[in-house]
Design a protein around this motif. Structure first.
Motif, PDB file in Angstrom:
ATOM      1  N   GLN A  47      -0.388  -1.344  -4.829  1.00 41.93           N
ATOM      2  CA  GLN A  47       0.325  -1.352  -6.103  1.00 41.93           C
ATOM      3  C   GLN A  47       1.308  -2.513  -6.165  1.00 41.93           C
TER       4      GLN A  47
ATOM      5  N   LYS B 251      -7.772  -0.012  -5.544  1.00 36.13           N
ATOM      6  CA  LYS B 251      -8.185   1.149  -4.755  1.00 36.13           C
ATOM      7  C   LYS B 251      -9.291   0.725  -3.800  1.00 36.13           C
ATOM      8  N   GLU B 252      -9.213   1.238  -2.575  1.00 36.68           N
ATOM      9  CA  GLU B 252     -10.238   0.905  -1.586  1.00 36.68           C
ATOM     10  C   GLU B 252     -10.456   2.079  -0.648  1.00 36.68           C
ATOM     11  N   SER B 253     -11.630   2.105  -0.052  1.00 39.05           N
ATOM     12  CA  SER B 253     -11.930   2.997   1.060  1.00 39.05           C
ATOM     13  C   SER B 253     -12.058   2.130   2.305  1.00 39.05           C
TER      14      SER B 253
ATOM     15  N   GLU C 168     -12.954  -0.466  -4.515  1.00 38.44           N
ATOM     16  CA  GLU C 168     -13.433   0.437  -5.563  1.00 38.44           C
ATOM     17  C   GLU C 168     -12.866   0.124  -6.944  1.00 38.44           C
ATOM     18  N   GLU C 169     -11.644  -0.431  -6.996  1.00 38.01           N
ATOM     19  CA  GLU C 169     -11.041  -0.738  -8.293  1.00 38.01           C
ATOM     20  C   GLU C 169      -9.943  -1.767  -8.122  1.00 38.01           C
TER      21      GLU C 169
ATOM     22  N   ALA D 179      -1.081   6.615   2.776  1.00 35.96           N
ATOM     23  CA  ALA D 179      -2.415   7.154   2.507  1.00 35.96           C
ATOM     24  C   ALA D 179      -2.741   8.266   3.511  1.00 35.96           C
TER      25      ALA D 179
ATOM     26  N   TYR E 169       0.830  -1.195   0.000  1.00 42.58           N
ATOM     27  CA  TYR E 169       0.000   0.000   0.000  1.00 42.58           C
ATOM     28  C   TYR E 169       0.869   1.252   0.000  1.00 42.58           C
TER      29      TYR E 169
ATOM     30  N   VAL F 226      -4.395   2.930  -1.831  1.00 41.21           N
ATOM     31  CA  VAL F 226      -4.024   2.434  -3.157  1.00 41.21           C
ATOM     32  C   VAL F 226      -2.982   1.340  -2.972  1.00 41.21           C
TER      33      VAL F 226
ATOM     34  N   LYS G 131      -8.416   6.486   2.338  1.00 39.31           N
ATOM     35  CA  LYS G 131      -8.387   6.109   0.930  1.00 39.31           C
ATOM     36  C   LYS G 131      -7.046   5.435   0.664  1.00 39.31           C
TER      37      LYS G 131
END
Length: 291
Positions: A135, A161-163, A197-198, A106, A103, A133, A131
Motif C-alpha cells: 500500500q 496484491k500478491e501471493s 494478482e492486482e 500478512a 507491505y 498487500v 497473501k
C-alpha cells in the motif's frame, strides 16, 4: 546468512548439555502444519507504486481516453476539482509520491514433512503460502495550479496484491531440554515464487486497475486488452528458524517458532533482496514410521 549460521552453531553448543538431562527427541517421520504472521521487506513493494519505471503505470490509465474522462468526471462530481481549473483529463500530473510503499502485516500458512535421526539431526521439506498487500499513495495535481479553491492536490491511494509461495529444504537439529520441552533449530534454502494478482489506484472512492493488459501501450478505445500475464517470477533465498516445542504424548508436538529469511524476490526485470520475518505456531504429528 553467515550470521544466522553462527547463531545456529552457538545455540547448538549452548544447549548440548541440556540434552543429557532430557529424554531423547522423537525420531522417524513427522508431518506438520503451521500458521504465522508474516512481515515482508518493504523494498519489493515499490513494484506496485505506479511510477513510470514500472510495468504498471499510473499515467497510462490517468491519461488514456478510455479511463481519463471517467476519472475527470468523478473528481468533478465529488467536488474535488473545478472544471475551470482543470478543463480536461490530460492536464493531470502525478505531483508527489510517498517516501516508499510498504507491505501490511500478512499471514502465512504451510505444511511439510520431516525426518529425525537418533543423533537429534534431521531434515525437513516445507511448503508455505503468504497473501500480501502493498500500500501507498500519490498526489494528483496540474503543475501548481489550484484544483479547487486553495487545494493544490488530490490525494489518492495505490495498492498491490500478491501471493508468495516458498519451498523450503532445511537441516534440522532438535535438543531435548527436559521431558516436555524441545529446542529446535533449522537452517536451509528456499525457492520463492511470486504471483502478482492486482495493482490498482483509488481516486475519489473508485478503484482503477493499472495492471498492464495492453503489452506496454496506453489503453484507448482502439486498443485491445489481453489476458493478464503474471508479472511475478521465481527467486530464491536462505532462512533460519528457531522453535520451542511442547511434546504431546502419542501425537507429536506443539511448537512456537520464529523464522528469518533473506530472499531474492523477483518481478519481471526487477529483483530485490530483503529480510522477511515470520512468527507462528506449528502442529506436528510424528506417530509414523517408514516401512
Amino acid at each position: 546468512m553467515k550470521h544466522a549460521a553462527l547463531i545456529l552453531a552457538a545455540l547448538m553448543i549452548a544447549t548440548s548439555a541440556a540434552a543429557d538431562d532430557g529424554e531423547p527427541p522423537s525420531t522417524g517421520l513427522s508431518v506438520f502444519v503451521n500458521a504465522s504472521g508474516y512481515v515482508a521487506a518493504a523494498n519489493a513493494a515499490e513494484f506496485y507504486s505506479g511510477r513510470d519505471a514500472n510495468p504498471n503505470k499510473i499515467n497510462y490509465i490517468l491519461h488514456s481516453d478510455r479511463y481519463g474522462p471517467q476519472i475527470w468526471n468523478r473528481l468533478v462530481e465529488a467536488g474535488r476539482i473545478s472544471p475551470s481549473a482543470v478543463g480536461q483529463y490530460d492536464q493531470f500530473t502525478v505531483e508527489e509520491f510517498p517516501p516508499k510503499m510498504d507491505y501490511r502485516l500478512a499471514y502465512q500458512i504451510g505444511l511439510g514433512i520431516r525426518y529425525d535421526y537418533n543423533s537429534g539431526f534431521g531434515w525437513l521439506l516445507r511448503f508455505d503460502m503468504a497473501k500480501l498487500v502493498a500500500q501507498g499513495g500519490f498526489n494528483l495535481g496540474t503543475g501548481g495550479v489550484p484544483l479547487l479553491g486553495s487545494d493544490q492536490y488530490v490525494t489518492c491511494g495505490i495498492f498491490g496484491k500478491e501471493s508468495r509461495y516458498n519451498i523450503d529444504l532445511a537441516i534440522a537439529r532438535t535438543v531435548a531440554l527436559n521431558k516436555l520441552l524441545d529446542l529446535e533449530l533449522n537452517i536451509g534454502a528456499s525457492l520463492v515464487n511470486v504471483k502478482v494478482e492486482e495493482n490498482a489506484m483509488e481516486i475519489a472512492g473508485a478503484t482503477y486497475s493499472i495492471l498492464d493488459r495492453t503489452y506496454g501501450e496506453m489503453p484507448s478505445t482502439y486498443t485491445a486488452e489481453y489476458d493478464y500475464q503474471n508479472q511475478g517470477r521465481i527467486g530464491y533465498g536462505f532462512f533460519a528458524t528457531v522453535a520451542m516445542g511442547y511434546r504431546v504424548r502419542g501425537i507429536g508436538a506443539l511448537k512456537l517458532f520464529y523464522t528469518c529469511r533473506h530472499d531474492r524476490i523477483a518481478f519481471l526485470d526487477r529483483k530485490e533482496w530483503g529480510w522477511q520475518h515470520a512468527f507462528g505456531i506449528r502442529i506436528e504429528m510424528n506417530n509414523f514410521s517408514f516401512l
